[in-house]
Enzyme design. Structure first.
Site, PDB file in Angstrom:
ATOM      1  N   SER A  43       0.689  -1.335   0.113  1.00  0.00           N
ATOM      2  CA  SER A  43      -0.042   0.083  -0.023  1.00  0.00           C
ATOM      3  C   SER A  43       0.766   1.263   0.063  1.00  0.00           C
ATOM      4  CB  SER A  43      -1.067  -0.019   1.190  1.00  0.00           C
ATOM      5  OG  SER A  43      -1.618  -1.175   1.378  1.00  0.00           O
ATOM      6  N   GLU A  64       3.833  -0.348  14.863  1.00  0.00           N
ATOM      7  CA  GLU A  64       4.479   0.855  14.491  1.00  0.00           C
ATOM      8  C   GLU A  64       5.385   1.517  15.413  1.00  0.00           C
ATOM      9  OE1 GLU A  64       1.257  -0.022  14.535  1.00  0.00           O
ATOM     10  OE2 GLU A  64       0.852  -0.014  12.245  1.00  0.00           O
ATOM     11  N   PHE A  89      -1.561   5.549  11.365  1.00  0.00           N
ATOM     12  CA  PHE A  89      -0.851   4.579  12.025  1.00  0.00           C
ATOM     13  C   PHE A  89       0.613   5.212  12.516  1.00  0.00           C
ATOM     14  CE2 PHE A  89      -3.458   1.775   9.423  1.00  0.00           C
ATOM     15  CZ  PHE A  89      -4.703   1.928  10.182  1.00  0.00           C
ATOM     16  N   HIS A 115      -1.606   7.662   2.576  1.00  0.00           N
ATOM     17  CA  HIS A 115      -3.302   7.467   2.936  1.00  0.00           C
ATOM     18  C   HIS A 115      -3.375   8.585   3.935  1.00  0.00           C
ATOM     19  CE1 HIS A 115      -2.249   3.566   1.184  1.00  0.00           C
ATOM     20  NE2 HIS A 115      -3.541   3.444   0.943  1.00  0.00           N
ATOM     21  N   ASP A 123     -12.347   2.945   3.335  1.00  0.00           N
ATOM     22  CA  ASP A 123     -11.876   2.337   4.526  1.00  0.00           C
ATOM     23  C   ASP A 123     -12.394   3.202   5.840  1.00  0.00           C
ATOM     24  OD1 ASP A 123     -10.471   0.104   4.019  1.00  0.00           O
ATOM     25  OD2 ASP A 123      -8.762   1.224   3.480  1.00  0.00           O
ATOM     26  N   GLN A 127      -8.737   4.918   9.485  1.00  0.00           N
ATOM     27  CA  GLN A 127      -7.632   4.999   8.649  1.00  0.00           C
ATOM     28  C   GLN A 127      -7.347   6.567   7.838  1.00  0.00           C
ATOM     29  OE1 GLN A 127      -6.941   1.433   7.826  1.00  0.00           O
ATOM     30  NE2 GLN A 127      -8.501   1.241   9.381  1.00  0.00           N
TER      31      GLN A 127
END
Lengths: 321, 273
Positions: A43, A64, A89, A115, A123, A127
């Site tokens: 991604s 993360e 994230f 993103h 999503d 997200q």
């Protein structure tokens, strides 16, 4: 002729893809470049680097916080280290690690959040990263970059790699309009004026730069001449360009795919207050979260488009008079 | 600096380090004596016997790396680094005062030869793994040593790092748990028990070494076993006594984060000798 006549705004690649391509090229030109990812390589497009340089790619799994500090350890040992994940994230789950293992000891780590914004669409809010600019800017010594298109993203990622400071780069999921041609020069910390106009300035970052350019046409038809500035580097912000725009146009609109309370807008306002106070309006996300839908549906429902930018500009013009 | 493997000599250095710790925290009127005293043999044996380092050349690329992840035990690290010659011994008592290089928790901005700025618990093992990975990439003989508190490993990031270390077979790192059984609010077993600790690390794929962490000979053996272990990371569960060496501080949660009074300091120095 329309003010933005020179910008065709043809749909190009997503900035995350440009990031992946830049990493691959960096990997080829410099054996010191290493990459960490947290199970999102396909991604974030770090898989391009991973495929070519598996020995320099560190798979961290869905962890993360650990990834950020491992990247910090690699960077502290002299590597040009990139860590990448979804912006929501890496910034939110890795913030403590970004603060104590990167910013505070001044470790030369490159953090890339893809993103970003609400344009990821389906999503949904878990997200969607609408606070990353605010968080990244609150890390002392960080340089914060939000490229508008694939050309600028490619160039700025490459420039960031050789900057001796921690950097956060914000990238998006969806394909965005291409603004720049290959011969454009990009300098971290130096904004780019895309159109000139005497009535009002729109300052934008990320995908909202193209929307600002579209708004220029609409406003021109109403007799409002607009200057558009691509503020690709949010920190350190280009103070000279802001002070000049405030003095020369007397009204500034900031638009961004981010909470208006903590994004570029408040940073521009600080400079305006300290230099040439003028009318200002802020366009972006209010104090709420978005929802699922196609990117286009979400952007429309939450007014993240040229029409809303133009409406904000009209408000500023009314107050200016 | 003069390195040594002689147990008697190392014990003498430990005695000096203990005196520094008690004195500097008393002067500062704040700090963490308990967890500094428990780690004296761990840190002293590393710096004076095991670590490949050179205080005259602190940026030597192939040096071993040391991270005090339990950063509140800064006094033990400052004392040992000063005795090695990295920083002045004379100013150790400026601990925690304005402009001192001896900040409340280790701070690389003031002591560049520190490998990490620590103080927020849970981050050091991940940092160490990043350094270990860089060393492997460079085919460097560098080994990385990370001292963790037992309370500290309640932090989730430690277990993310534990997974990473085993999965990637990072065998040039040693995690050392200063297992002194006490954390700020009291005994670890009453706040968030870690048992069975060795089994947890084994289940995560680490080679576990258990020994008395306040015994120089046992600590030397543990370091040798870790260095000889290939193909997986090692963890040394160092069974220690919080406040070791000062009877009224030993196993006393009060001295996790409280400075001794002048009178207590005098008593402590008399005991340490």
């Amino acid at each position: 002729m329309a003010a933005n006549g020179k910008y065709e705004l043809k749909l190009g690649a997503a900035t995350r893809e440009a990031f992946g391509n830049a990493l691959l090229e960096l990997g080829k030109e410099n054996p010191n470049v290493v990459v960490c990812d947290a199970d999102l390589a396909k991604s974030t497009f770090t898989h391009l680097f991973q495929k070519s340089f598996p020995e320099r790619f560190f798979s961290c799994g869905i962890a993360e916080a650990n990834m950020v500090s491992i990247g910090a350890g690699l960077a502290a040992s002299g590597k040009i280290a990139f860590v990448a994940s979804f912006s929501a994230f890496v910034l939110n789950k890795g913030f403590e690690q970004l603060r104590v293992t990167v910013a505070y000891p001044k470790v030369n780590l490159k953090v890339v959040g893809t993103h970003s914004g609400i344009s990821i669409g389906e999503d949904g809010p878990s997200q969607m990263s609408v606070e990353d600019i605010g968080l990244a800017c609150s890390l002392a010594g960080f340089t914060v970059i939000s490229p508008a298109d694939e050309v600028s993203c490619f160039a700025l990622v490459k420039a960031a790699a050789y900057l001796d400071s921690p950097v956060f780069i914000r990238a998006g999921r969806v394909k965005v309009a291409t603004i720049y041609t290959a011969d454009q020069n990009f300098e971290i910390g130096k904004s780019i004026q895309l159109t000139d106009g005497k009535d009002l300035t729109i300052i934008a970052h990320g995908m909202m730069v193209a929307e600002a350019l579209k708004a220029v046409d609409v406003l021109a038809a109403e007799g409002i001449a607009v200057r558009v500035i691509d503020m690709h580097t949010i920190k350190p912000v280009d103070r000279d360009a802001i002070a000049k725009a405030a003095a020369e146009t007397g009204a500034i609109v900031v638009t961004e795919e981010h909470f208006t309370a903590t994004g570029l807008g408040v940073r521009v306002a600080q400079v305006v207050a300290e230099t040439n106070p003028c009318v200002m309006e802020f366009h972006g996300m209010g104090d709420f979260y978005a929802e699922s839908g196609t990117p286009e549906q979400v952007l429309t429902k939450f007014h993240m488009n040229a029409e809303a930018v133009a409406a904000t500009a009209r408000r500023a013009m009314k107050r200016k008079k | 600096m003069q390195k040594t493997s002689n147990v008697r000599e190392l014990e003498q250095i430990c005695q000096k380090v203990r005196r520094h710790i008690v004195t500097m925290i008393t002067e500062a009127k704040s700090g963490h004596p308990g967890g500094s005293l428990s780690a004296v043999e761990i840190v002293t044996t590393l710096f004076f016997d095991v670590l490949r380092h050179d205080p005259a050349n602190p940026t030597w690329a192939e040096r071993d790396r040391f991270i005090l992840s339990k950063g509140h035990a800064a006094p033990v690290l400052y004392s040992v680094m000063a005795e090695c010659g990295y920083t002045p011994v004379e100013t150790l008592n400026s601990l925690r005062t304005i402009d001192s290089i001896y900040q409340g928790h280790p701070d690389r901005r003031f002591i560049p030869s520190l490998e990490a700025s620590t103080g927020s618990l849970g981050v050091g093992l991940s940092l160490g793994l990043g350094m270990a990975e860089a060393a492997r990439l460079d085919k460097s003989p560098t080994r990385v040593y990370v001292v963790l508190g037992d309370g500290e490993i309640q932090e989730g990031q430690i277990w993310e790092a534990a997974m990473y270390g085993a999965f990637h077979k990072v065998d040039n790192i040693l995690a050392i748990v200063d297992d002194n059984l006490i954390q700020l609010d009291g005994w670890v077993k009453d706040i968030m028990a870690l048992d069975p600790l060795a089994d947890k690390w084994r289940a995560f794929g680490w080679h576990v070494i258990e020994a008395n962490g306040n015994d120089v000979t046992a600590v030397q053996k543990a370091y040798a076993e870790a260095a000889a272990t290939k193909g997986k990371p090692s963890v040394f569960l160092a069974h220690t006594i919080k406040g070791k060496g000062v009877s009224f501080m030993e196993n006393n949660p009060k001295f996790h984060g409280m400075a001794p009074t002048k009178e207590e300091c005098a008593l402590a120095l008399k005991e340490i000798g």
